[in-house]
Motif scaffolding. Sequence first.
Motif, PDB file in Angstrom:
ATOM      1  N   ASN A 190     -69.387 -47.667  11.906  1.00 23.14           N
ATOM      2  CA  ASN A 190     -68.473 -46.955  10.960  1.00 23.14           C
ATOM      3  C   ASN A 190     -66.980 -46.453  11.440  1.00 23.14           C
ATOM      4  O   ASN A 190     -66.166 -46.494  11.077  1.00 23.14           O
ATOM      5  N   ILE A 191     -67.234 -45.722  12.647  1.00 27.81           N
ATOM      6  CA  ILE A 191     -66.035 -45.049  13.218  1.00 27.81           C
ATOM      7  C   ILE A 191     -65.285 -46.229  13.739  1.00 27.81           C
ATOM      8  O   ILE A 191     -63.862 -46.144  13.770  1.00 27.81           O
ATOM      9  N   SER A 192     -65.416 -47.382  14.263  1.00 28.83           N
ATOM     10  CA  SER A 192     -65.022 -48.552  14.649  1.00 28.83           C
ATOM     11  C   SER A 192     -64.292 -49.176  13.434  1.00 28.83           C
ATOM     12  O   SER A 192     -63.201 -49.449  13.709  1.00 28.83           O
ATOM     13  N   LEU A 193     -65.036 -49.150  12.131  1.00 23.84           N
ATOM     14  CA  LEU A 193     -64.441 -49.598  11.320  1.00 23.84           C
ATOM     15  C   LEU A 193     -63.153 -48.798  10.861  1.00 23.84           C
ATOM     16  O   LEU A 193     -62.129 -49.427  10.307  1.00 23.84           O
ATOM     17  N   ALA A 194     -63.242 -47.494  10.790  1.00 22.26           N
ATOM     18  CA  ALA A 194     -62.179 -46.567  10.652  1.00 22.26           C
ATOM     19  C   ALA A 194     -61.173 -46.733  11.382  1.00 22.26           C
ATOM     20  O   ALA A 194     -59.911 -46.800  11.053  1.00 22.26           O
ATOM     21  N   SER A 195     -61.300 -47.174  12.773  1.00 14.89           N
ATOM     22  CA  SER A 195     -60.320 -47.139  13.654  1.00 14.89           C
ATOM     23  C   SER A 195     -59.462 -48.479  13.276  1.00 14.89           C
ATOM     24  O   SER A 195     -58.399 -48.523  13.554  1.00 14.89           O
ATOM     25  N   GLU A 196     -60.235 -49.422  12.991  1.00 16.83           N
ATOM     26  CA  GLU A 196     -59.676 -50.651  12.560  1.00 16.83           C
ATOM     27  C   GLU A 196     -58.672 -50.666  11.629  1.00 16.83           C
ATOM     28  O   GLU A 196     -57.524 -51.085  11.575  1.00 16.83           O
ATOM     29  N   LEU A 197     -58.862 -49.818  10.542  1.00 19.30           N
ATOM     30  CA  LEU A 197     -58.195 -49.530   9.338  1.00 19.30           C
ATOM     31  C   LEU A 197     -56.807 -48.624   9.756  1.00 19.30           C
ATOM     32  O   LEU A 197     -55.787 -48.942   9.414  1.00 19.30           O
TER      33      LEU A 197
END
Length: 510
Positions: free
Chosen positions: A117-124
Amino acid sequence: MVKKRLLLLLNLTLFVFILIYFTQISPLVPFDGDDWRYIGGIRLPFPMWGVWNPTKVLPETLMAVGGYIAAFVILPFSGDYINSLVFTEATIFSLFIMAFLLTYYKLLTNRFRYGRNISLASELTFFVSFFLLFKHLNYPSYSGFWTVDLTCVFNYLIPNLLNASMVMYMERFDNFYLEFKTMSNIKKGIFILCLYFTLFSSTQATIIIATYSFFKIIQIFVQERWKLTLDYLKKVSPYLVILFIWIVTVIFDLNGQRSKSVQGANKGTFADEISATLRQFNSFLKIQNTKVVYAFGVVIVFAIICCIVIAKHNTNNSNLFISSLLNSIFGIVVASMYLVIAYSKAGSQYAARPDAMWPIIFFFLFATNISFIYLINNFSFLKPFLPIFIVLISLISFSFNYQQVPATNAPYSAKTAKRVDNYIISQIIRADEEGKSKVVVKVPLDSTDANPRVSASNWPHSYDMAIWLQNTLYSHKIIRTRFKIEFKPDNSVNKRFYESRNQQPFAPLE
């Protein structure tokens, strides 16, 4: 399984948004002589000594492949030649951006061990930051994906994206030499293929992987306690190979026709050239949003302070963060020096362009985003604020009260560019259908000093564009024969198609 499907859905949504952006919001429309030169002609797919662009294998093959797909796959269904080209080339560009973002995501989950989740947020946030960095609310803005024309998407942005992706892929592994040895032959083959096109893409872009390789050689040497052992040489062997090939590509390019023609045109001293390039580099810094740059700098500083404070509690993660941050800072310094020197010879105006200075943008935004996720991961109370933060910066970044700065070589709306393209091509198709051996084609008068004796004059619709347009239309089977085409710049075409430059300011809502 549910989380994986949700992750796939969110990334698919992001890809669709990127594709819509480059087909509808800021379309990649072929318009100038370079676009029509490279979209229909494919070079030999290996470096060639002494030619105009000796090592630009990737851009001068991929762009033409996109043209072939547009003409032979998309056009039969769409029935619209220009829109087929726009859609296909934009799809290729969007795929490279997505591969770049997914590689960043995998680096966070596989090497840094952050949650999905946090990695996806950082990707965005990584993606949005390429727009936020340049966003201005009261006049048109650049972006980290802005470029001069369609050709430069393939000559600058795609090579840069591929270089950055390869760097982040290699960084996923603590010992890449060992990882490569254990790969299956198929994976090795894919990696070698990607590395081939990475190194033979653009010597401006390859500074990314060259800088990274040099940093890894030094870093591993320090880790080996400054001992030059056989084990050390094995670990750094992939980086040594990359640096060797990179040096060869630079030598090839310095002996190319383009480089020699530029060197012959330079009249000033080296000091004068550096000074002019630094002034242009300052212009590049000024087109960024100063407040955003400061905010990003604060994030990096806070992350460093946080790392110093908590390092003893989470040594592995902190060491990895510091290593990546040092790599980025090293990259910014080396890339800045390299590009300033390169553009002092190639032309100082390049140093003012975001697409030409993309390695610096990448290293800076990478440092910012790994700092941001490091802070979020170590201060859990910040995590609930991630959704609102992403939404707010997205609304700011993708506000279209003012459009993105138009491409330098096509300073008109995409609708205008398409209409002009269709007008020019329709004259050629009509002449082909009538069986003519020669046709004089009316084009916009883009320069008051247009002269048929100077083939490159009347840019972007230069006289020599007639040759390249004929090549492309014939190779795409839009026309049946290679008959002679001559351009005739005519101001009546300008009056018929070009919009007024007298634009009124946007009336703010609040």
